[in-house]
Scaffold this motif. Structure first.
Motif, short mmCIF file in Angstrom:
data_model
loop_
_atom_site.label_atom_id
_atom_site.label_comp_id
_atom_site.label_asym_id
_atom_site.label_seq_id
_atom_site.Cartn_x
_atom_site.Cartn_y
_atom_site.Cartn_z
N GLY A 6 -0.29 -11.43 -5.60
CA GLY A 6 0.29 -10.23 -4.52
C GLY A 6 1.80 -9.63 -4.80
N VAL A 9 2.94 -6.04 -5.41
CA VAL A 9 2.61 -5.32 -4.49
C VAL A 9 3.04 -6.20 -2.82
N GLY A 11 4.84 -5.14 -0.19
CA GLY A 11 4.70 -4.22 0.84
C GLY A 11 6.32 -4.24 1.42
N SER A 27 4.61 -0.20 -10.93
CA SER A 27 4.13 1.05 -10.64
C SER A 27 3.51 1.49 -11.84
N ASP A 127 -6.74 -9.74 -0.07
CA ASP A 127 -5.74 -8.62 -0.11
C ASP A 127 -5.74 -7.77 -1.32
N CYS A 128 -6.31 -6.68 -1.36
CA CYS A 128 -6.71 -6.13 -2.81
C CYS A 128 -5.42 -5.32 -3.32
N ARG A 129 -4.29 -5.34 -2.41
CA ARG A 129 -3.17 -4.38 -3.10
C ARG A 129 -2.79 -4.91 -4.09
N GLY A 130 -2.48 -6.27 -4.26
CA GLY A 130 -1.95 -6.79 -5.50
C GLY A 130 -2.80 -7.23 -6.44
N GLU A 131 -4.10 -6.80 -6.39
CA GLU A 131 -4.81 -7.51 -7.54
C GLU A 131 -4.81 -6.36 -8.68
N PRO A 133 -5.64 -3.84 -11.44
CA PRO A 133 -6.53 -2.79 -10.88
C PRO A 133 -7.88 -2.79 -11.89
N ALA A 137 -9.19 -5.83 -8.55
CA ALA A 137 -9.17 -4.80 -7.65
C ALA A 137 -10.82 -4.21 -7.24
#
Length: 330
Positions: A6, A9, A11, A27, A127-131, A133, A137
C-alpha cells in the motif's frame, strides 16, 4: 527486500515537492494500468518438457497449501508451509524463465508470506486502495470485509490458476476457461512490462547521484543546488517509488534483477552517508556524535569504495533487467 504493502496510496499528504512528484507519477501509473488491458502482450517463451513435469508437481503441492489455508487452521497451515515451501522455492528456481516460472514463483512466495504473516494478516482488514488495479484490486473488491490473509491466498490462487492454464494449453486441453485465464495472464504480463520499465526509469538517475565524488567540485555544485542532504532526499525518494512499483510486480527474472539493483543502490546510499558523516566529524573535532564507521572498523575511503562497488552492482543488475525486458518484448 520486503516491499511495503500500500505504499503508493498512503492516505497522507506529500510532505515535499519530491513526494508530490512521486504521488503524481503513481497516479499516472495507476491510470495507465487501469486501461492497459488492451495493450499488446509480450510473447511468452514455450516451456520445456522438463518444466512442465516440475510445474505439475509444484502445483499439486500448492493445492495442498491453498486447501489448508482455506480451512483456516493456523497451526496446520504453518506446519505444512514450513515443510513444503523450501523445496517449492528450489523447484520453481529450476524452471526456465517465462510465464510458468513467473506465476509459480509468485504463487509460492505469496503462500509462504501468508504462513509468516498469518496472525497479523488475519487481524488486519484488506486495504484495496494500494493494490495493483488491473489484477489485485478486483480480487480485493471481491472480499468485502475480508482479512489481508484472505487476499494473500486469493493472489496465490490467481497465479496458480494462470500456471495451470499454461499447463493445460501446452497439453492440448484448452477450452473457454483456459483461454480466459491465458488472456488475463497476457494482459498482466503487458502491464508487468510497463511497471518494469518505470522502475528502470526511476533507478537510472541514481547512477549520477551515487557516482559523485565525496569532495571537490561536485560537492560545491551540490551545495549550490541544496546540499548533499537534498540529493540524498531525492535518492531516497526514488528508492521509495521503485520499491512501491516492485511490490506490484510478480516474481519474474526481471523482478529479481530490478530488486537486486534497488538493494544495491540502497546499500550504496547508506555507505555514502556514513562516509560523509565520518568526514564531517573529522572536520568538527568538537562533535560528540559517534562515528558510524568505527563500529565496523572502517574509514571514509573504504566506505566510499563500498558505495562505488554497490554502484557497479546496481548498474550490472539494471543492464541485466533491460536485457530481459528487451528479450521479453521481442
Amino acid at each position: 527486500m520486503s516491499p511495503r504493502k500500500g505504499i503508493l496510496v498512503s492516505g497522507t499528504r506529500p510532505a515535499s515537492a519530491s513526494s508530490a512528484r512521486r504521488a503524481a507519477a503513481c497516479s499516472a501509473l495507476l491510470l495507465a494500468l487501469s486501461f492497459a488491458c488492451g495493450a499488446a502482450s509480450a510473447s511468452a517463451r514455450a516451456p520445456r518438457d522438463g518444466d512442465l513435469r516440475r510445474a505439475e508437481k509444484v502445483l499439486a503441492k500448492l493445492r495442498l497449501l491453498h486447501e489448508a489455508a482455506a480451512a483456516g487452521d493456523r497451526e496446520a497451515y504453518r506446519a505444512l508451509a514450513s515443510k513444503l515451501c523450501p523445496d517449492l522455492f528450489v523447484k520453481v528456481a529450476e524452471l526456465s524463465p517465462g510465464d510458468l516460472s513467473t506465476d509459480l514463483s509468485t504463487a509460492v512466495f505469496l503462500a509462504e508470506r501468508l504462513a509468516r504473516a498469518w496472525d497479523a494478516s488475519a487481524a488486519t482488514a484488506a486495504d484495496c486502495r494500494g493494490e495493483r488495479p488491473d489484477i489485485y484490486a478486483p480480487l480485493c473488491a471481491a472480499l468485502p470485509g475480508g482479512a489481508a490473509g484472505q487476499l494473500l491466498l486469493a493472489k496465490s490462487r490467481l497465479h496458480a490458476r494462470w500456471a495451470e492454464a499454461v499447463l493445460r494449453n501446452e497439453g492440448g486441453a484448452g477450452g473457454v476457461e483456459t483461454a480466459r485465464a491465458l488472456a488475463e495472464m497476457e494482459s498482466a504480463r503487458a502491464n508487468d512490462l510497463l511497471l518494469a520499465a518505470r522502475v528502470v526509469e526511476t533507478l537510472t538517475p541514481l547512477e549520477e547521484l551515487l557516482g559523485r565524488p565525496a569532495s571537490g567540485r561536485a560537492d560545491r555544485a551540490a551545495a549550490v543546488a541544496g546540499g548533499p542532504d537534498r540529493a540524498d532526499a531525492e535518492f531516497a525518494d526514488a528508492l521509495r517509488l521503485s520499491a512501491a512499483l516492485l511490490a506490484w510486480m510478480p516474481r519474474s527474472q526481471t523482478f529479481y534483477r530490478l530488486s537486486g539493483a534497488h538493494q544495491a543502490y540502497a546499500d550504496g546510499l547508506s555507505w555514502r552517508r556514513k562516509a560523509r558523516q565520518s568526514k564531517s566529524l573529522v572536520v568538527s573535532a568538537r562533535s560528540f556524535a559517534p562515528d558510524p564507521l568505527k563500529a565496523v572498523d572502517l574509514n571514509a575511503e573504504q566506505a566510499n569504495a563500498a558505495a562505488r562497488a554497490n554502484l557497479q552492482s546496481a548498474l550490472k543488475f539494471t543492464r541485466l533487467a533491460q536485457q530481459s525486458l528487451a528479450g521479453t518484448a521481442r
